[in-house]
Write a protein that holds these residues in place. Sequence first.
Motif, mmCIF file in Angstrom:
data_model
loop_
_atom_site.group_PDB
_atom_site.id
_atom_site.type_symbol
_atom_site.label_atom_id
_atom_site.label_comp_id
_atom_site.label_asym_id
_atom_site.label_seq_id
_atom_site.Cartn_x
_atom_site.Cartn_y
_atom_site.Cartn_z
ATOM 1 N N TRP A 170 -7.604 3.801 0.615
ATOM 2 C CA TRP A 170 -7.331 2.917 1.259
ATOM 3 C C TRP A 170 -8.051 2.089 2.177
ATOM 4 O O TRP A 170 -9.201 2.713 2.446
ATOM 5 N N ARG A 171 -7.692 1.464 2.702
ATOM 6 C CA ARG A 171 -8.421 0.576 4.237
ATOM 7 C C ARG A 171 -7.443 0.317 5.195
ATOM 8 O O ARG A 171 -6.472 -0.328 4.695
ATOM 9 N N ASP A 172 -7.626 0.625 6.455
ATOM 10 C CA ASP A 172 -7.072 0.009 7.425
ATOM 11 C C ASP A 172 -7.707 -0.280 9.123
ATOM 12 O O ASP A 172 -8.724 -0.421 8.785
ATOM 13 N N ARG A 173 -6.921 -0.648 9.722
ATOM 14 C CA ARG A 173 -7.286 -1.613 11.190
ATOM 15 C C ARG A 173 -6.268 -1.128 11.834
ATOM 16 O O ARG A 173 -5.149 -1.794 12.007
ATOM 17 N N VAL A 174 -6.692 -1.074 12.722
ATOM 18 C CA VAL A 174 -5.879 -1.076 14.266
ATOM 19 C C VAL A 174 -5.718 -2.740 14.635
ATOM 20 O O VAL A 174 -5.936 -3.388 14.952
ATOM 21 N N GLU A 175 -4.209 -2.752 15.119
ATOM 22 C CA GLU A 175 -3.751 -3.761 14.841
ATOM 23 C C GLU A 175 -2.626 -3.659 15.934
ATOM 24 O O GLU A 175 -1.727 -2.491 15.708
ATOM 25 N N ASP A 176 -2.601 -3.985 17.663
ATOM 26 C CA ASP A 176 -1.463 -3.618 18.375
ATOM 27 C C ASP A 176 -1.002 -2.265 18.711
ATOM 28 O O ASP A 176 -0.433 -1.862 18.437
ATOM 29 N N GLY A 177 -2.069 -1.400 18.396
ATOM 30 C CA GLY A 177 -2.696 -0.543 18.650
ATOM 31 C C GLY A 177 -1.728 0.688 17.293
ATOM 32 O O GLY A 177 -1.511 2.235 18.382
ATOM 33 N N GLN A 178 -1.479 0.137 16.646
ATOM 34 C CA GLN A 178 -1.458 0.914 15.583
ATOM 35 C C GLN A 178 -2.188 0.347 14.619
ATOM 36 O O GLN A 178 -2.720 -0.326 14.170
ATOM 37 N N TRP A 179 -2.049 1.252 12.945
ATOM 38 C CA TRP A 179 -3.253 1.135 11.950
ATOM 39 C C TRP A 179 -1.865 -0.213 11.269
ATOM 40 O O TRP A 179 -1.245 0.425 10.943
ATOM 41 N N LYS A 180 -2.486 -0.271 10.821
ATOM 42 C CA LYS A 180 -2.440 -1.195 9.727
ATOM 43 C C LYS A 180 -3.112 -1.424 8.549
ATOM 44 O O LYS A 180 -3.959 -1.704 8.256
ATOM 45 N N ARG A 181 -2.476 -1.037 7.563
ATOM 46 C CA ARG A 181 -2.317 -1.004 5.679
ATOM 47 C C ARG A 181 -3.139 -2.748 5.166
ATOM 48 O O ARG A 181 -3.076 -3.277 4.985
ATOM 49 N N VAL A 182 -4.806 -2.305 4.833
ATOM 50 C CA VAL A 182 -5.835 -3.694 4.384
ATOM 51 C C VAL A 182 -5.056 -3.850 2.961
ATOM 52 O O VAL A 182 -5.954 -4.997 2.925
ATOM 53 N N TYR A 183 -5.769 -2.526 1.970
ATOM 54 C CA TYR A 183 -6.108 -2.330 1.026
ATOM 55 C C TYR A 183 -5.268 -0.721 0.750
ATOM 56 O O TYR A 183 -5.481 0.006 1.342
ATOM 57 N N GLN A 184 -5.084 -0.892 -0.679
ATOM 58 C CA GLN A 184 -4.325 0.705 -1.155
ATOM 59 C C GLN A 184 -4.054 0.764 -2.478
ATOM 60 O O GLN A 184 -4.051 -0.942 -3.503
ATOM 61 N N PHE A 185 -4.625 1.937 -3.192
ATOM 62 C CA PHE A 185 -5.154 2.074 -4.158
ATOM 63 C C PHE A 185 -4.829 2.736 -4.941
ATOM 64 O O PHE A 185 -4.793 3.870 -3.811
ATOM 65 N N GLY A 186 -3.496 2.811 -6.325
ATOM 66 C CA GLY A 186 -3.261 4.025 -6.393
ATOM 67 C C GLY A 186 -1.946 4.015 -6.863
ATOM 68 O O GLY A 186 -1.219 4.157 -6.640
ATOM 69 N N SER A 187 -1.399 4.695 -8.201
ATOM 70 C CA SER A 187 -0.142 4.519 -8.937
ATOM 71 C C SER A 187 0.536 5.068 -8.575
ATOM 72 O O SER A 187 1.663 4.824 -8.494
ATOM 73 N N ASN A 188 0.522 6.204 -8.240
ATOM 74 C CA ASN A 188 0.974 7.591 -7.762
ATOM 75 C C ASN A 188 1.298 7.362 -6.457
ATOM 76 O O ASN A 188 0.051 7.991 -6.064
ATOM 77 N N THR A 189 2.280 7.111 -5.962
ATOM 78 C CA THR A 189 2.600 7.037 -4.313
ATOM 79 C C THR A 189 2.614 8.376 -3.385
ATOM 80 O O THR A 189 1.841 8.392 -2.851
ATOM 81 N N GLU A 190 3.276 9.410 -4.268
ATOM 82 C CA GLU A 190 3.309 10.601 -3.493
ATOM 83 C C GLU A 190 1.887 11.426 -3.703
ATOM 84 O O GLU A 190 1.542 12.090 -2.617
#
Length: 228
Positions: A170-190
């Motif tokens: 995954w790739r995250d970026r801080v926006e308004d003081g919180q992490w926002k997910r930019v990308y996520q890869f992997g079919s198994n969410t758990e």
Amino acid sequence: MAARASIRVSIAWSGADAIEDTDTLVMTIDGYSLDLRVFVSGPDTGSIDWSTVAHVSEIEGSTKENPILKWDHIIDSRPETDLPDQGSFATLPNGDVTEIGTMFNPKTNDYEPYVETWRRLQLPTSAPYLVLQRDESEQVDGPKVQAFLGRVGEHALGLAKTSDGSFLAWRDRVEDGQWKRVYQFGSNTEMLKEWLPSLPIDTSEEWSKGNTVQLGSGKWEVKTVGSL
């Protein structure tokens, strides 16, 4: 600088015109490199082009003005290869940096000379940085996993590879003081939640180099931590 974050501006293969068909973020943090390249155009849009975690160091012939670096991969989204991963760098008048080397071109399925142009992101004074590695001694059942989390300022990457060849990211970026997910890869969410939990915005004094910290359901070794 102990840490920096860069985006790729372009790549030119085998002397062809420069293009950019990925959204690439590379974080170099105290001798570690975390790299995620995502196709944003063409038939593979939305998939990973390449992603690695590596130890990065200078090699013979490197100078301050023109560094020559090599990356010793710890995990790699592509199959392992014996070919070296290294490149020579030069700074352009506008502050961008060119990298010249040879690497695998997925479009031709061959190793080709390349020229990449990189742009270092502006980071505020005292921007935090860190690298965490999952404590592998906890792995008892199921596939073994090597997992890393990294942060430079408002940018973060989570990268992991399982012993059965699955790659999670995954790739995250801080926006308004919180992490926002930019990308996520992997079919198994758990598995993603288990092995690549989100980083906290702020870290406590316990997060010091060499310490083990609890994050999500696992224990992580702090490989490096600090601020610019």
